[in-house]
Design an enzyme around this catalytic site. Sequence first.
Site, PDB file in Angstrom:
ATOM      1  N   GLU A  96       0.767  -3.968  -7.871  1.00  0.00           N
ATOM      2  CA  GLU A  96       0.697  -2.724  -8.652  1.00  0.00           C
ATOM      3  C   GLU A  96       2.084  -2.246  -9.053  1.00  0.00           C
ATOM      4  O   GLU A  96       3.041  -2.411  -8.305  1.00  0.00           O
ATOM      5  CB  GLU A  96       0.131  -1.604  -7.768  1.00  0.00           C
ATOM      6  CG  GLU A  96      -1.303  -1.754  -7.410  1.00  0.00           C
ATOM      7  CD  GLU A  96      -1.735  -0.628  -6.467  1.00  0.00           C
ATOM      8  OE1 GLU A  96      -2.744  -0.814  -5.789  1.00  0.00           O
ATOM      9  OE2 GLU A  96      -1.059   0.408  -6.404  1.00  0.00           O
ATOM     10  N   CYS A 109       8.022   2.394 -10.919  1.00  0.00           N
ATOM     11  CA  CYS A 109       7.863   2.159  -9.488  1.00  0.00           C
ATOM     12  C   CYS A 109       7.342   0.735  -9.326  1.00  0.00           C
ATOM     13  O   CYS A 109       6.286   0.393  -9.858  1.00  0.00           O
ATOM     14  CB  CYS A 109       6.888   3.172  -8.905  1.00  0.00           C
ATOM     15  SG  CYS A 109       6.470   2.849  -7.178  1.00  0.00           S
ATOM     16  N   CYS A 116       1.647  -6.043   2.541  1.00  0.00           N
ATOM     17  CA  CYS A 116       2.697  -5.518   3.421  1.00  0.00           C
ATOM     18  C   CYS A 116       2.355  -5.845   4.867  1.00  0.00           C
ATOM     19  O   CYS A 116       1.189  -5.855   5.243  1.00  0.00           O
ATOM     20  CB  CYS A 116       2.796  -3.997   3.231  1.00  0.00           C
ATOM     21  SG  CYS A 116       4.198  -3.248   4.088  1.00  0.00           S
ATOM     22  N   CYS A 120       1.379   0.540   8.478  1.00  0.00           N
ATOM     23  CA  CYS A 120       1.273   2.011   8.545  1.00  0.00           C
ATOM     24  C   CYS A 120      -0.201   2.402   8.414  1.00  0.00           C
ATOM     25  O   CYS A 120      -0.893   1.922   7.510  1.00  0.00           O
ATOM     26  CB  CYS A 120       2.093   2.660   7.437  1.00  0.00           C
ATOM     27  SG  CYS A 120       3.847   2.247   7.514  1.00  0.00           S
ATOM     28  N   CYS A 123      -1.697   3.845   5.022  1.00  0.00           N
ATOM     29  CA  CYS A 123      -1.300   3.215   3.759  1.00  0.00           C
ATOM     30  C   CYS A 123      -2.265   2.110   3.343  1.00  0.00           C
ATOM     31  O   CYS A 123      -2.574   1.210   4.129  1.00  0.00           O
ATOM     32  CB  CYS A 123       0.116   2.657   3.896  1.00  0.00           C
ATOM     33  SG  CYS A 123       0.724   1.873   2.394  1.00  0.00           S
ATOM     34  N   CYS A 337       0.347   4.332  -3.228  1.00  0.00           N
ATOM     35  CA  CYS A 337       0.651   2.973  -2.801  1.00  0.00           C
ATOM     36  C   CYS A 337      -0.503   2.044  -2.410  1.00  0.00           C
ATOM     37  O   CYS A 337      -1.178   2.273  -1.423  1.00  0.00           O
ATOM     38  CB  CYS A 337       1.521   3.165  -1.576  1.00  0.00           C
ATOM     39  SG  CYS A 337       2.714   1.930  -1.424  1.00  0.00           S
TER      40      CYS A 337
HETATM   41  N1  SAH Z   1       7.451   0.199   2.531  1.00  0.00           N
HETATM   42  C1  SAH Z   1       8.233   1.205   1.895  1.00  0.00           C
HETATM   43  C2  SAH Z   1       7.865   1.497   0.452  1.00  0.00           C
HETATM   44  C3  SAH Z   1       6.428   1.511   0.042  1.00  0.00           C
HETATM   45  S1  SAH Z   1       5.425   2.908   0.310  1.00  0.00           S
HETATM   46  C4  SAH Z   1       8.209   2.474   2.711  1.00  0.00           C
HETATM   47  O1  SAH Z   1       7.501   2.527   3.698  1.00  0.00           O
HETATM   48  O2  SAH Z   1       8.960   3.383   2.396  1.00  0.00           O
HETATM   49  C5  SAH Z   1       6.083   4.239  -0.623  1.00  0.00           C
HETATM   50  C6  SAH Z   1       5.855   5.582   0.062  1.00  0.00           C
HETATM   51  O3  SAH Z   1       4.459   5.977   0.013  1.00  0.00           O
HETATM   52  C7  SAH Z   1       6.227   5.562   1.549  1.00  0.00           C
HETATM   53  O4  SAH Z   1       6.890   6.754   1.886  1.00  0.00           O
HETATM   54  C8  SAH Z   1       4.880   5.513   2.206  1.00  0.00           C
HETATM   55  O5  SAH Z   1       4.938   5.940   3.539  1.00  0.00           O
HETATM   56  C9  SAH Z   1       4.067   6.416   1.297  1.00  0.00           C
HETATM   57  N2  SAH Z   1       2.620   6.296   1.428  1.00  0.00           N
HETATM   58  C10 SAH Z   1       1.889   5.222   1.702  1.00  0.00           C
HETATM   59  N3  SAH Z   1       0.574   5.528   1.758  1.00  0.00           N
HETATM   60  C11 SAH Z   1       0.483   6.846   1.503  1.00  0.00           C
HETATM   61  C12 SAH Z   1      -0.595   7.759   1.416  1.00  0.00           C
HETATM   62  N4  SAH Z   1      -1.846   7.372   1.625  1.00  0.00           N
HETATM   63  N5  SAH Z   1      -0.314   9.043   1.121  1.00  0.00           N
HETATM   64  C13 SAH Z   1       0.968   9.445   0.918  1.00  0.00           C
HETATM   65  N6  SAH Z   1       2.032   8.636   0.980  1.00  0.00           N
HETATM   66  C14 SAH Z   1       1.802   7.357   1.287  1.00  0.00           C
END
Ligand code: SAH
Length: 368
Positions: A96, A109, A116, A120, A123, A337
């Site tokens: 994406e 972006c 990944c 997390c 995510c 994301c």
């Molecule tokens: N791996 C990297 C970049 C990708 S995610 C990182 O962790 O920073 C980009 C941002 O979106 C990160 O801050 C991540 O924690 C956040 N993110 C992921 N899923 C999310 C969600 N469901 N709601 C809000 N932010 C989210």
Amino acid sequence: MANDSVKRYLPDMDIGELEEFLTGIGQKKYRAKQIFSWIAKGAVDFDEMTDLSLQLREELKLLACISCLNIRKKLESAIDGTVKYLFELDDGNVIESVLMEYNHGYTACVSSQVGCKMGCSFCASTISGFRRNLTAGEILEQILAMQRDHGIKVSNVVVMGIGEPFDNYDNVIKFLRLANSHHGLNVGYRHMTVSTCGLVPGILRFADEGFQANLAISLHAPNDRIRAKLMPVGRKYRIDKIIGASKIYTEKTNRRIMFEYALIEGVNDSLENAAELAFLLKGLLCLVNLIPINPVKGTSYRQSRRTRTEEFAALLREKGIETTVRRELGSDINAACGQLRHREISSGKPADPVWGTETGQRRGKCGQ
Ligand code: SAH
């Protein structure tokens, strides 16, 4: 395709590598800059490179390729014009990318990996699993494809799509250099942001690269106990180590770090959490960006109430921490994301392209 065994994928190459490739096939060095610029201008076919001889173009078609992304799906937000692209790579994987319009121009972006590994819990990128790293050219091509499709020029780049950039360190750094080249996109490092979940060795290496790029760190918790529940990586790299590395980053680059903090009701959004966060970040050249968590199917996380978000932000500001609350761009199109990719993969069958094969605009495939 980036790992195609026959054809060379030119967007992966910097000018030096292109020179080597071209002299290797009996061409003059200066052709490298011409081809590099054409790629940056969004050429997807060698025939667009009108300052190359017909003969060279034909030869290049046999030996090389310049495009491996196809638009599989495109969603445009009715609320704010944000466009989300689902790209298909030559090997069938999907990634994406998002194009956002701010006052100062367009921000791209981009994804750095297919999936990944970081796990997390909030995510969507995690749920769909990890497939592979993207090459530098595949990251770059996301910008080129969006520029071409939307007819605009991108002025800011954020590596905040699918993937953990510091888990694909070398390719991401090479991508930043390619995007920065004044023969190419010419995006200044100060207009680039890399977002990490807190891989400390990556932060320290990045501090030594010598460019003044922006660093964002996904913190999401004020202490290791809460963080480890949300982010498994928190068990490996503790918050004090992240803060230590952040200090070094600010000292070496003179750039302010952005800490991302997704507010989840009842998990990390108490006012005690805010006070703890303020204490943690005191004296650091930084900004906190509060993000209303985007609920992902299969998780029970809910967004904090608006009043709580405001109280949380106010408390941080009162304690001297600069704080913003992120505008939710593209909330109607799954712009958070990995959500679109996850939906696409779990639906089991590819969606109809809104732009692509039928219109004859499918981009040239590598290895064909
Ligand atoms: N791996 C990297 C970049 C990708 S995610 C990182 O962790 O920073 C980009 C941002 O979106 C990160 O801050 C991540 O924690 C956040 N993110 C992921 N899923 C999310 C969600 N469901 N709601 C809000 N932010 C989210």
